[in-house]
Design an enzyme around this catalytic site. Sequence first.
Site: not given
Length: 386
Positions: A133, A370
């Site tokens: 986010e 990631e």
Amino acid sequence: MAGSSDFDFFRTSEEQDMLRTSVRSLAEAKIAPFAAEVDEQARFPQEAREALEANDLHAVHVPEAYDGSGADALSTVIVIEEVARVCASSSLIPAVNKLGSLPVQLSGSEELKTKYLGALARGEGMFSYCLSEPDAGSDAAGMKTRAVRDGDSYVLNGVKRWITNAGQSQFYTVLAVTDPDKRSKGISAFVVEKDDQGVSFGAPEKKLGIKGSPTREVYFDNVRIPADRLIGAEGTGFATAMKTLDHTRITIAAQALGIAQGALDYAKGYVNERKQFGKAIAEFQGIQFMLADMAMKLEAARQLTYAAAAKSERVDADLTFFGAAAKCFASDVAMEITTDAVQLLGGYGYTRDYPVERMMRDAKITQIYEGTNQVQRIVMSRNLPA
């Protein structure tokens, strides 16, 4: 992939060698011709998607029980590696399909698996993963997106950022807070569909590399979804997300391997053709030493990545360390090798007329997404092998 000695998992089987040959042939024929254009125009590699889906290579990890190929973790690595060798953006189709759908495979109900893994395997839509986010990147547990139970539904509100293939994917694994007082243990996972009312997307990010893979924000504005789209039990979403990354960081290592291999292959060909001082520059010791170091580091990264893939398949106790180590090492190596490839081409390497500058730009993201490589080192330090 398990065997009788510690070295067995470094080897590929005859079947996997055949898979590599077939994927490389397909990639060179159907994906490579569009790679420069995809990068230049920052457009989605539709040709790659169609070629991969036509050959059942877009989501090889899906079990046979759900209409998939049932490929093991190392075979999945090989597919991603060979596609990334010619086009990093295209390699994110199989890589992110695994990332997005693996939470369903790991923790979803049988009904969810049948519906969504089956749809993915049949090419009815791609899968994306919505974790990060605007204010929750490395600190993913600090997310703000909420999911509130309302009868037989959940209502989602929030924003997700840096979502790979957003807008192209039909299905999304979304992490959202169901109990704000419990931090990571109050986070749950859901499947959201692109066509659900209230789902929308931001403009594509203008990126340094992987320009053919759209990266966009995803907005959830009172998105009402059936309660049976909950993945696992309430409060288990964050654990599922972290378990997913243990496996899928290896696919980023695979992407890094492919990018690095493509750069090394091109540089080898170039230095054998380029002549200075009356002979091919490949005959100069300085060039030979550079190529030797590039090949040595690439092979070390490949061995570590394949070992991690074997551990992923077996779900070994030390998978977390090896997944982080493979991603971190392979991506650092890819950045070094692509930079050296640009150097070997000299001024030509710095131009878009040659692919190594694209490979160098594409390699950079493998050190970031990631989990940044700084975070990978934290993960490794907390999970050192006994």
